[in-house]
Design a protein around this motif. Structure first.
Motif, PDB file in Angstrom:
ATOM      1  N   LYS A 442     -41.943 -25.225  12.208  1.00 28.57           N
ATOM      2  CA  LYS A 442     -40.850 -25.499  13.141  1.00 28.57           C
ATOM      3  C   LYS A 442     -41.030 -24.653  14.392  1.00 28.57           C
ATOM      4  CE  LYS A 442     -38.776 -28.179  10.147  1.00 28.57           C
ATOM      5  NZ  LYS A 442     -38.743 -29.650  10.338  1.00 28.57           N
ATOM      6  N   THR A 443     -40.311 -25.042  15.436  1.00 23.30           N
ATOM      7  CA  THR A 443     -40.366 -24.333  16.705  1.00 23.30           C
ATOM      8  C   THR A 443     -38.966 -23.910  17.123  1.00 23.30           C
ATOM      9  OG1 THR A 443     -42.266 -25.682  17.382  1.00 23.30           O
ATOM     10  CG2 THR A 443     -41.139 -24.426  19.102  1.00 23.30           C
ATOM     11  N   VAL A 444     -38.822 -22.642  17.519  1.00 21.72           N
ATOM     12  CA  VAL A 444     -37.540 -22.151  18.030  1.00 21.72           C
ATOM     13  C   VAL A 444     -37.757 -21.586  19.422  1.00 21.72           C
ATOM     14  CG1 VAL A 444     -36.579 -21.650  15.754  1.00 21.72           C
ATOM     15  CG2 VAL A 444     -37.858 -19.874  16.961  1.00 21.72           C
ATOM     16  N   SER A 445     -36.703 -21.632  20.227  1.00 19.59           N
ATOM     17  CA  SER A 445     -36.715 -21.060  21.570  1.00 19.59           C
ATOM     18  C   SER A 445     -35.813 -19.832  21.586  1.00 19.59           C
ATOM     19  CB  SER A 445     -36.222 -22.083  22.600  1.00 19.59           C
ATOM     20  OG  SER A 445     -37.031 -23.244  22.591  1.00 19.59           O
ATOM     21  N   TRP A 446     -36.217 -18.797  22.323  1.00 15.71           N
ATOM     22  CA  TRP A 446     -35.419 -17.580  22.415  1.00 15.71           C
ATOM     23  C   TRP A 446     -35.426 -17.064  23.853  1.00 15.71           C
ATOM     24  CZ3 TRP A 446     -37.731 -13.235  24.340  1.00 15.71           C
ATOM     25  CH2 TRP A 446     -39.131 -13.235  24.355  1.00 15.71           C
ATOM     26  N   SER A 447     -34.447 -16.247  24.181  1.00 10.86           N
ATOM     27  CA  SER A 447     -34.406 -15.614  25.497  1.00 10.86           C
ATOM     28  C   SER A 447     -33.582 -14.347  25.411  1.00 10.86           C
ATOM     29  CB  SER A 447     -33.823 -16.553  26.558  1.00 10.86           C
ATOM     30  OG  SER A 447     -32.452 -16.821  26.285  1.00 10.86           O
ATOM     31  N   ALA A 448     -33.756 -13.466  26.408  1.00 10.51           N
ATOM     32  CA  ALA A 448     -32.979 -12.231  26.499  1.00 10.51           C
ATOM     33  C   ALA A 448     -32.677 -11.947  27.957  1.00 10.51           C
ATOM     34  CB  ALA A 448     -33.750 -11.065  25.888  1.00 10.51           C
ATOM     35  N   LYS A 449     -31.432 -11.579  28.262  1.00 13.08           N
ATOM     36  CA  LYS A 449     -31.069 -11.222  29.632  1.00 13.08           C
ATOM     37  C   LYS A 449     -29.838 -10.330  29.614  1.00 13.08           C
ATOM     38  CE  LYS A 449     -28.103 -15.248  30.655  1.00 13.08           C
ATOM     39  NZ  LYS A 449     -27.867 -16.334  31.621  1.00 13.08           N
ATOM     40  N   LEU A 450     -29.550  -9.728  30.761  1.00 17.43           N
ATOM     41  CA  LEU A 450     -28.358  -8.897  30.907  1.00 17.43           C
ATOM     42  C   LEU A 450     -27.182  -9.754  31.367  1.00 17.43           C
ATOM     43  CD1 LEU A 450     -29.511  -5.582  32.638  1.00 17.43           C
ATOM     44  CD2 LEU A 450     -28.549  -5.845  30.360  1.00 17.43           C
ATOM     45  N   VAL A 451     -26.011  -9.505  30.766  1.00 19.06           N
ATOM     46  CA  VAL A 451     -24.775 -10.155  31.173  1.00 19.06           C
ATOM     47  C   VAL A 451     -23.694  -9.086  31.250  1.00 19.06           C
ATOM     48  CG1 VAL A 451     -25.383 -12.388  30.166  1.00 19.06           C
ATOM     49  CG2 VAL A 451     -24.158 -10.698  28.783  1.00 19.06           C
ATOM     50  N   ASP A 452     -22.544  -9.445  31.850  1.00 17.22           N
ATOM     51  CA  ASP A 452     -21.472  -8.452  31.927  1.00 17.22           C
ATOM     52  C   ASP A 452     -20.665  -8.449  30.637  1.00 17.22           C
ATOM     53  OD1 ASP A 452     -19.673 -10.595  31.992  1.00 17.22           O
ATOM     54  OD2 ASP A 452     -19.319 -10.450  34.143  1.00 17.22           O
ATOM     55  N   ALA A 453     -19.566  -7.704  30.610  1.00 19.49           N
ATOM     56  CA  ALA A 453     -18.786  -7.530  29.388  1.00 19.49           C
ATOM     57  C   ALA A 453     -18.207  -8.834  28.865  1.00 19.49           C
ATOM     58  CB  ALA A 453     -17.668  -6.522  29.620  1.00 19.49           C
ATOM     59  N   THR A 454     -18.050  -9.837  29.736  1.00 21.29           N
ATOM     60  CA  THR A 454     -17.492 -11.128  29.319  1.00 21.29           C
ATOM     61  C   THR A 454     -18.571 -12.135  28.955  1.00 21.29           C
ATOM     62  OG1 THR A 454     -17.451 -12.067  31.563  1.00 21.29           O
ATOM     63  CG2 THR A 454     -15.558 -10.713  30.883  1.00 21.29           C
ATOM     64  N   GLY A 455     -19.834 -11.770  29.130  1.00 20.65           N
ATOM     65  CA  GLY A 455     -20.921 -12.698  28.859  1.00 20.65           C
ATOM     66  C   GLY A 455     -21.364 -13.485  30.074  1.00 20.65           C
ATOM     67  N   ALA A 456     -20.801 -13.176  31.253  1.00 19.43           N
ATOM     68  CA  ALA A 456     -21.163 -13.898  32.477  1.00 19.43           C
ATOM     69  C   ALA A 456     -22.399 -13.280  33.108  1.00 19.43           C
ATOM     70  CB  ALA A 456     -20.006 -13.873  33.465  1.00 19.43           C
ATOM     71  N   ASP A 457     -23.149 -14.118  33.855  1.00 19.41           N
ATOM     72  CA  ASP A 457     -24.339 -13.631  34.538  1.00 19.41           C
ATOM     73  C   ASP A 457     -23.977 -12.546  35.548  1.00 19.41           C
ATOM     74  OD1 ASP A 457     -25.989 -15.269  33.135  1.00 19.41           O
ATOM     75  OD2 ASP A 457     -26.145 -16.810  34.694  1.00 19.41           O
ATOM     76  N   ILE A 458     -24.897 -11.613  35.761  1.00 24.50           N
ATOM     77  CA  ILE A 458     -24.715 -10.528  36.712  1.00 24.50           C
ATOM     78  C   ILE A 458     -25.566 -10.837  37.941  1.00 24.50           C
ATOM     79  CG2 ILE A 458     -24.995  -8.056  37.121  1.00 24.50           C
ATOM     80  CD1 ILE A 458     -24.884  -7.692  34.065  1.00 24.50           C
ATOM     81  N   PRO A 459     -24.959 -10.994  39.121  1.00 28.05           N
ATOM     82  CA  PRO A 459     -25.755 -11.274  40.326  1.00 28.05           C
ATOM     83  C   PRO A 459     -26.804 -10.188  40.543  1.00 28.05           C
ATOM     84  CG  PRO A 459     -23.416 -11.581  40.756  1.00 28.05           C
ATOM     85  CD  PRO A 459     -23.513 -10.951  39.403  1.00 28.05           C
ATOM     86  N   GLY A 460     -28.029 -10.610  40.725  1.00 24.03           N
ATOM     87  CA  GLY A 460     -29.110  -9.663  40.947  1.00 24.03           C
ATOM     88  C   GLY A 460     -29.697  -9.091  39.675  1.00 24.03           C
ATOM     89  N   SER A 461     -29.060  -9.367  38.536  1.00 24.45           N
ATOM     90  CA  SER A 461     -29.557  -8.832  37.265  1.00 24.45           C
ATOM     91  C   SER A 461     -29.761  -9.945  36.249  1.00 24.45           C
ATOM     92  CB  SER A 461     -28.574  -7.789  36.710  1.00 24.45           C
ATOM     93  OG  SER A 461     -28.436  -6.712  37.588  1.00 24.45           O
TER      94      SER A 461
END
Length: 623
Positions: A442-461
């Motif tokens: 099987k194949t799975v996709s994964w990712s990792a990134k920084l988000v703020d305390a609410t889970g929203a994207d951080i501009p520039g990060s």
């Protein structure tokens, strides 16, 4: 200065006694001559490329064998046959395939026995140290012969006996957790502060009640000398009976300047004994406080509890210790565990790296290994991911299943997102593991990134590291722990806000559908840690597993299993990531099995030293 040799020294090698205060019952005598040296560990280094204009960086990569340890031995006897017997006793040890360790008791009062693990030894007849006379003259008239034994040993000495850190106690009822509050820490009644050193602080304040905790704080001197190691303590007076709850549970927060959370170096003392007790498990909590939950073995009762926090830096002007909760419990656990996952810690004694054996044994809750088991050792705690998943679509896709390691399952047709507070992670390479059920490939996709305390994207990060993992299950058992990826976390050096989170996303690749079932996932620091995964068929009913470091008589790391039939043999169905290392200090041990709840786990090792064996330095400065 004259050193007084004030206890009988001893030097033995297997069955040969070179020096002792007890005369052996043999027709010959051995005497170790003055001048014996014990060498030094040889440092192995390499030059590291850098951008230095001049000079080079040098990295220590390990240690070679100890420099040659020469022992000159005089054999004396009344006649030639007795001399021959003395040589035969030496030759018996010399010719052995596995040389015996060299045991040495120094002559200083109170010195501990120590052992040199012998890798190789050379033996030759020697006359040069024997008063300058030829050996035949000394043999004829003095009935003596001198031999030179040149020992090659491992770099560090060790205790003669092993140290065993026993298994944690199993709860009386695994299905009913017991957690009883002792102090909710909303009042300073019964609390007092202490500090070490006792004087010299700029502003030693407390105890004070603040934000649902009892706090002590102090400012270090702005000028003058200051010890490298200092500590703050909070002591609670009051009789506590532990009854059927063998573990003390604390929630603490340790910081520099009140804002920067530190990895807490915390110990406790009971009833003024002065003996430091270290945690058997540590878990970092989320939220803005970045507190830690710690579990300690405790006596049946005590009337005073002192909590010590050690600091080894004065880079910040203030030090803080907060205690949020004091409770007693019957189990050591982590978030989301039903006893199939157990986190614990051990303090490795000595002053040098060592080898160890870790034994995991089933109890009356069931056999140890069905199809999978996970071992981790390292300097950082493992992050279990099930309880860090809170995206609504994944929660709606969850099925409760108490037989699984996490207590639930998800099908990966719906992406799962896990949020881990940045302070829970030490920036390092982490292995991302997941226990999943499927057959074939099987194949799975994964990712990792920084988000703020609410889970929203951080501009520039919004930097994303991502990938696709092709996973294979070669067995008919669908459940297996898979290594998804290795990645550096957090993906950025710093976000500037300690309430930010690392978001890990895992989903089945397009077209895979709901044919992959997820149980639990983990992030494990493998920069300074190691993982062993066992993939035995469930029909084998393993009741115990033992991991052993490489030893002189077994120069490769080994994993042994014991089956319900009583048969023990090597386990070959396994995956290794890194090498398990046992360095002095705090070691995190994490185990997960799919059948044995609260499986017993013990650690056995030799304390090792540069040369002299002895008690460990206090990890905590007494207050």
């Amino acid at each position: 200065m004259t050193t007084v040799l004030d206890q009988a020294h001893e030097l033995t090698w297997g069955g040969v006694v070179f020096a002792s205060d007890t005369e052996p019952d043999t027709p010959y005598r051995f005497e170790a001559l003055v001048g014996t040296a014990y060498g030094n560990p040889v440092t192995l280094t390499e030059v590291v490329r850098s951008y230095l204009t001049d000079g080079e960086l040098i990295k220590r990569t390990g240690w070679g064998n100890r420099e040659e340890v020469p022992v000159y031995v005089r054999v004396s006897a009344p006649d030639g046959q007795a001399l021959a017997l003395g040589e035969a006793a030496l030759a018996q040890e010399y010719m052995a395939d596995a040389p015996a360790p060299l045991r040495w008791v120094p002559p200083t009062l109170g010195a501990w026995p120590m052992a040199f693990d012998v890798v190789h030894v050379d033996m030759e007849r020697d006359w040069k140290v024997d008063l300058g006379d030829s050996w035949d003259y000394r043999e004829r008239f003095d009935h003596t012969i001198v031999y030179k034994l040149a020992f090659t040993t491992l770099p560090f000495t060790r205790d003669w006996d092993t140290t065993i850190i026993p298994a944690l106690e199993v709860p009386a009822d695994p299905d009913e957790p017991v957690l009883i509050g002792i102090d909710s820490c909303d009042s300073t009644t019964g609390w007092e502060k202490y500090a070490s050193p006792s004087t010299g602080w700029n502003a030693l304040t407390g105890p004070v009640a603040v934000d649902g905790s009892v706090r002590v704080s102090a400012g270090v001197p702005s000028t003058g000398s200051w010890p490298w190691v200092s500590s703050l303590s909070l002591e609670r007076t009051g009789t506590v009976s532990m009854d059927d709850t063998p573990y003390l549970r604390l929630v603490v927060f340790v910081a520099d300047d009140g804002t920067t959370p530190l990895k807490p170096n915390v110990s406790v003392q009971y009833s003024g004994s002065g003996q430091n007790v270290y945690p058997v498990a540590v878990q970092r909590n989320g939220g803005s406080a970045h507190s830690f939950t710690m579990w300690f073995s405790a006596p049946s009762s005590f009337n005073r509890l002192r909590i010590n926090a050690r600091f080894t830096t004065t880079s910040e002007p203030f030090k803080y210790l907060y205690v949020y909760d004091v409770s007693r419990t019957d189990r050591v656990g982590i978030d989301g565990t039903n006893g199939l996952q157990v986190a614990r810690t051990a303090v490795i004694g000595g002053t040098a790296p060592t080898q160890a054996a870790i034994r995991l044994a089933s109890n009356d809750t069931g056999p140890l290994v069905g199809s999978t088991a996970l071992f981790y050792t390292g300097t950082s705690p493992v992050v279990s991911l099930r309880t860090r998943c809170s995206n609504s679509d994944a929660l709606g896709n969850r099925t409760v299943d108490p037989t699984k390691m996490s207590g639930a399952t998800n099908d990966l047709s719906v992406a799962m997102k896990f949020w881990i507070p940045v302070p829970m992670l030490t920036r390092a390479k982490y292995s991302f593991l997941a226990r999943m059920a499927f057959t074939g490939t099987k194949t799975v996709s994964w990712s990792a990134k920084l988000v703020d305390a609410t889970g929203a994207d951080i501009p520039g990060s919004d930097l994303v590291t991502s990938g696709v993992a092709l996973l294979r299950n070669p067995t008919t058992d669908p459940w297996r722990i898979h290594h998804i990826a290795t990645q550096t976390l957090p993906p950025l050096t710093t976000s500037g806000v300690d309430t930010d989170q690392v978001q890990i996303t895992l989903t089945a690749a397009p077209g895979t559908g709901d044919t992959i079932t997820f149980d639990e996932g983990w992030l494990a620091n493998t920069d300074d840690g190691a993982i062993t995964l066992i993939h035995e068929p469930s029909s084998h009913d393993l009741t115990a597993v033992e991991l052993r470091s490489a030893q002189l008589d077994a120069p490769f790391p080994s994993v042994y299993g014991t089956w319900s039939s009583g048969r023990t043999q090597d386990i070959t169905r396994l995956t290794r990531i890194g090498s398990h290392k046992f360095k002095p200090g705090l070691l995190h041990i994490f185990t997960a099995t799919d059948m044995a709840r609260y499986a017993g786990c013990e650690l056995e090792y030799f304390r090792r030293y540069f040369l002299l064996a002895g008690p460990d330095l206090p990890t905590e400065v007494p207050a």
